[in-house]
Design a protein around this motif. Sequence first.
Motif, PDB file in Angstrom:
ATOM      1  N   GLU A  48     -15.920 -15.097  15.493  1.00 58.23           N
ATOM      2  CA  GLU A  48     -17.209 -15.511  15.304  1.00 58.23           C
ATOM      3  C   GLU A  48     -17.458 -16.698  15.968  1.00 58.23           C
ATOM      4  OE1 GLU A  48     -18.102 -15.238  11.034  1.00 58.23           O
ATOM      5  OE2 GLU A  48     -16.550 -13.602  11.202  1.00 58.23           O
TER       6      GLU A  48
ATOM      7  N   ARG B 253     -12.763 -15.267   6.475  1.00 57.97           N
ATOM      8  CA  ARG B 253     -12.101 -13.861   6.360  1.00 57.97           C
ATOM      9  C   ARG B 253     -10.670 -14.010   5.794  1.00 57.97           C
ATOM     10  NH1 ARG B 253     -13.753 -13.986  11.486  1.00 57.97           N
ATOM     11  NH2 ARG B 253     -11.475 -13.750  12.179  1.00 57.97           N
TER      12      ARG B 253
ATOM     13  N   LEU C 271      -9.458 -16.175   3.681  1.00 59.58           N
ATOM     14  CA  LEU C 271      -9.619 -16.548   2.221  1.00 59.58           C
ATOM     15  C   LEU C 271      -9.950 -15.180   1.404  1.00 59.58           C
ATOM     16  CD1 LEU C 271     -11.110 -19.997   2.416  1.00 59.58           C
ATOM     17  CD2 LEU C 271      -9.011 -19.440   1.526  1.00 59.58           C
ATOM     18  N   GLU C 272     -10.877 -14.467   2.215  1.00 58.06           N
ATOM     19  CA  GLU C 272     -11.277 -13.274   1.363  1.00 58.06           C
ATOM     20  C   GLU C 272     -10.133 -12.197   1.337  1.00 58.06           C
ATOM     21  OE1 GLU C 272     -14.446 -11.035   3.201  1.00 58.06           O
ATOM     22  OE2 GLU C 272     -13.830  -9.233   2.509  1.00 58.06           O
TER      23      GLU C 272
ATOM     24  N   THR D  18      -6.889 -12.868   1.417  1.00 58.46           N
ATOM     25  CA  THR D  18      -6.069 -13.584   0.460  1.00 58.46           C
ATOM     26  C   THR D  18      -6.123 -13.303  -1.081  1.00 58.46           C
ATOM     27  OG1 THR D  18      -5.592 -15.515   2.061  1.00 58.46           O
ATOM     28  CG2 THR D  18      -4.757 -15.959  -0.199  1.00 58.46           C
TER      29      THR D  18
ATOM     30  N   ASP E 113      -6.925  -5.613   5.234  1.00 58.64           N
ATOM     31  CA  ASP E 113      -7.318  -7.072   5.438  1.00 58.64           C
ATOM     32  C   ASP E 113      -6.259  -8.168   5.328  1.00 58.64           C
ATOM     33  OD1 ASP E 113      -9.885  -6.332   2.765  1.00 58.64           O
ATOM     34  OD2 ASP E 113      -9.537  -6.030   4.844  1.00 58.64           O
TER      35      ASP E 113
ATOM     36  N   GLU F  67      -5.718 -10.486   9.021  1.00 57.03           N
ATOM     37  CA  GLU F  67      -5.972 -11.765   9.059  1.00 57.03           C
ATOM     38  C   GLU F  67      -5.150 -12.815   9.068  1.00 57.03           C
ATOM     39  OE1 GLU F  67      -9.189 -12.690   9.521  1.00 57.03           O
ATOM     40  OE2 GLU F  67      -9.798 -10.614   9.692  1.00 57.03           O
TER      41      GLU F  67
ATOM     42  N   GLN G 129     -10.960   3.123  14.441  1.00 59.30           N
ATOM     43  CA  GLN G 129     -10.733   1.837  14.205  1.00 59.30           C
ATOM     44  C   GLN G 129     -10.875   0.994  15.507  1.00 59.30           C
ATOM     45  OE1 GLN G 129     -10.257  -0.783  12.253  1.00 59.30           O
ATOM     46  NE2 GLN G 129      -9.347   0.806  11.207  1.00 59.30           N
TER      47      GLN G 129
ATOM     48  N   ARG H  17      -5.886  -4.384  12.560  1.00 64.87           N
ATOM     49  CA  ARG H  17      -6.305  -3.269  11.507  1.00 64.87           C
ATOM     50  C   ARG H  17      -5.549  -2.069  12.038  1.00 64.87           C
ATOM     51  NH1 ARG H  17     -10.155  -5.171   7.615  1.00 64.87           N
ATOM     52  NH2 ARG H  17     -10.120  -3.210   6.672  1.00 64.87           N
TER      53      ARG H  17
ATOM     54  N   TYR I  69      -2.978  -0.121   9.202  1.00 58.66           N
ATOM     55  CA  TYR I  69      -3.230   1.246   8.889  1.00 58.66           C
ATOM     56  C   TYR I  69      -1.787   1.761   9.324  1.00 58.66           C
ATOM     57  CZ  TYR I  69      -7.788   0.990   7.004  1.00 58.66           C
ATOM     58  OH  TYR I  69      -8.833   0.601   6.163  1.00 58.66           O
TER      59      TYR I  69
END
Lengths: 306, 492, 214
Positions: free
Chosen positions: B97, B154, B156-157, B159, B233, B237, B296, B301, B305
């Motif tokens: 981002e 991201r 923090l989400e 975590t 996630d 991250e 994907q 990620r 998986y």
Amino acid sequence: MIMTLPFSILHWSLALILAPLLPGIINRTKAWFGGRRGQPLPQAYHDLHKLLRKGAVYSRTTTGIFRLGPVLGLAIVMVALALVPAGALGAPLAFRGDFIFLAYALGLMRFTTVLAALDTGSAFAGMGASREVQFALLAEAALLSGLAVLAAGTGQFSLSGISARLWPPDLHQGGASVLLVAAAVLIVMLAENARIPVDDPTTHLELTMIHEVMVLDHGGVDLAFIQYGAALKLWLFAAIFTGLAIPLRTGRPVLDLGVTVVGIFLTAVAIGVIESTMARLRLLRVPQLLVVALALSLAAFFWTVR
Amino acid sequence: MLLSVVVVPVVLGFLALLVPAHGPRRGLLLAGSAAHAAAVGFALVRTPPLRPGAWIGVDATGLLFLAITSVLFAAVAVYTSGYLGRESGRVVRDAEEGFSFSNKPEAVFVACLLFFLAAMSLVCISRDLGLLWVAIEATTLVSAPLISFHRHHRSLEATWKYLLICSVGIAMALLGNYFLAFAGHGRVHLKLEDLLTHAAALDPIWLKAAFIMLLVGYGTKMGLAPMHNWLPDAHSEAPSMVSTLLSGALLNCAFLGILRGHAVLQAAGLGRFSGDLLIFFGLLSMAVAAVFLIRQTDYKRMLAYSSIEHMGILSLGVGIGGLAGSGAMLHALAHSLTKGMLFLCAGQLLHFYSTKTAADVRGALHRLPLTGLLWLAGLLAITGSPPFGLFISELTILQGTLASGRWAVAVGYLAALGIIFIAMARIVLPMVFGRDDQVEPAAGTAAARPREALWYALPALALGSGSLLLGLYVPASAWHFLNRAAQLAGGY
Amino acid sequence: MNALLEILILIVALTDFRLLASSRLATLIDTMVFQALALSVIPLSLTAAPWPWRLMTLVLMTLAVKGVVLPWLLHRAMRTVDVQREIEPFLGFSSSVLLGIVLLGLSFLIVRPLPVTASPGAGSLLAGALFTILTGLVIIISRRKALTQVVGYLSLENGVYACGAALAVEEPLLVEMGVLLDVFVAVFVMGITIHQINREFDHIDTDRLAELKD
């Protein structure tokens, strides 16, 4: 039972005579909290006397239902009062399954009030009726399930039988169920009698009224019947609550009667305390409170049948 | 002596919090790793005997997982010292981002890495199931700050999801411990020795309930579907070396908790029950991983998986038992080495291409020759192609499945493997080959070929060659060791 | 079953309903702490006096951690992120209480066929503990604020602890201390993470943390 019938009828008569004292006790308690002297205790009697001598104006939009409502309501509650025991002393009209009849009688009384309110065609009365019926949905469920728990626990299907067998509690079933049902009945009592935290009896803003708004259009004798009926309903609930909360069952009718009457007066004081120390709940929170009452009853049910 | 694998990292971790300079701190990390490896090597050569009634001790299974942890941590320690040298003090631009973020304080990061090592080691050497629980919960708590090293929304989400879901799962596992204790009616302690000896006297209903709770609880930590939601996630991250440890070491340690329960049930004669449950969750995990790998777009990620898939294979192998159980033990080793290498490569790709989307990475073989090669080799390895170790282990598991007569399971297993191979190849191959759209700088300039640092190349190559070695030759003594490990994990 | 145990089970069930019905965060924290304190007394009511020193130590440690340290951590976190209420949960408060009734019935139903012979009354206690676990799960799933989810997690832990007490599980003191320590560190780490989330996002609504998905 035959021996105690005169005492049962005495209980019923005492209820009819002493009921108007209860609003007085509540008002005096609230006044004491407010640092005031407050109305004299027999004020309700004076009000009833005054109203009975007054005439009434009937709106042209109403029909005979409007005039019939208060009379029917008073008649129903007087009959319902004959079902309520006082401790181990049975009620004059006890029969098997009378607690269901009691719940339905209260419902019928509410129905007559609501009908009379809707008959006026007033918007406010309709609003109050809708709120009243919505809360009654949950309150009735809580009351009926609570009484059912007691019936299941004691194995008796009449209020008088339940009351006689309630204390000392059977240690396996536990006194826990009785306490839970007592708490539920307390909340239902506050809801049914339009007390804080459910409804403020002293409010004069129609938007905040639930019960008052339905009786706004009545005057004179009708209003007297409604106020007297409300006092009788308060006595009824207070008697049931006292039976649950006070663990005293002597075998002697006079003592039982005395204990019940004192308990009823103490309940009135307790209501006054609650009214003085709590604020009225937001209308959105009232159903939540009643759901909690239902939860208490059902928790008692699960505890009894585990 | 054995306790040093826990105590030394803890002490060094506290020291890392106190030491102000960066250099000595990274030195502490390397020292901790070296000490740990030395202790593990010593234990491998001369295994200390299990004392009855002891709180800690190593058996073959614990030693295997401890060794895996040690090897992986050594690679991570080397990588991290270089990584921190590069990243420290930098204001980083986010790849996806574009906002700027800062990193956590280095001291906390290094300290938590060392505590993480200690906690995982404690899991491996616990002989008491209560202590095992405490250690696994500790791993969750010290690894949470590691995931949010890059402080942005991201991570923090990720975590938060990790913390909450894993803590809830592990609380369920505690319930399993209590059921297990109750199964013994207060006469059997939760020490593994006691449980295994008195297994027949344990109440079967409560044993089954206990295993279900342990499977659900530790399975959440392990990443078995349907409790896997936090895994993609968290593993994508976190910075690459943390992902390496999470995928390669932590998931194994969580599996160890389930294995201990499986061993007890096996000893009590309920091995079929627990085995079937393991097979079910294993197949489910593989299926879920296959579905989510198909479209994907994020290559980290994808690796996460893939970890879910391989945990499913582990669970499947142990559930079948016998030959498949030994295959599962080899698989644990091979997967950790391979996944470790892949995550390190992914970190390198992220750094140079500044994107996590696989479609935006092209021509890695050209720009970063070592990384591209290892990435390609890693794809082949992780999907089970020869000549890598995972081929041997997956084949062994297949042999074991067929030998036990479970045809349907074998079909599902192969189907999932096939789908995953295709899905991952579709993502990885264009990344490695394909033409890089960027303008080629003039030949000869320093910017033309970005240098792949030694601190990255060495660990990655080491892990990769380990995986290759396992595929070429597994000595008989190693097989003996793996068989013993599988037996102690509830195989028969 | 002695009267104390009965009252404790009742308190547990009532606190669960209160957790389900409350929207104020301070109420939730205080109710959960009260529940933890009531539950930590249960081992005392199941063992006859005089109580062994091991039990006393454990109860005192539990009271200290769950009664003093945890509420302090939680209230401090509440002040830091400046959140007072759970405004719009996924499951409304009335619905939560009704669901709670169903779960209570379910708990009693599940425990009925299980042979719980630890002590008289252990079956009812197990049902209460199971209800607490389910309440914790409902709160975690249906509430938005991260702090409320932490309270739900602690309620879950309370329930698991109560299960252990109901089954009269005697874990070594070291392990029990380890469990307490883990819970303390968990709340500590969660508190720090919430603080960081609040600093980064300016809210702690977990349903708005929805960027990572496939």
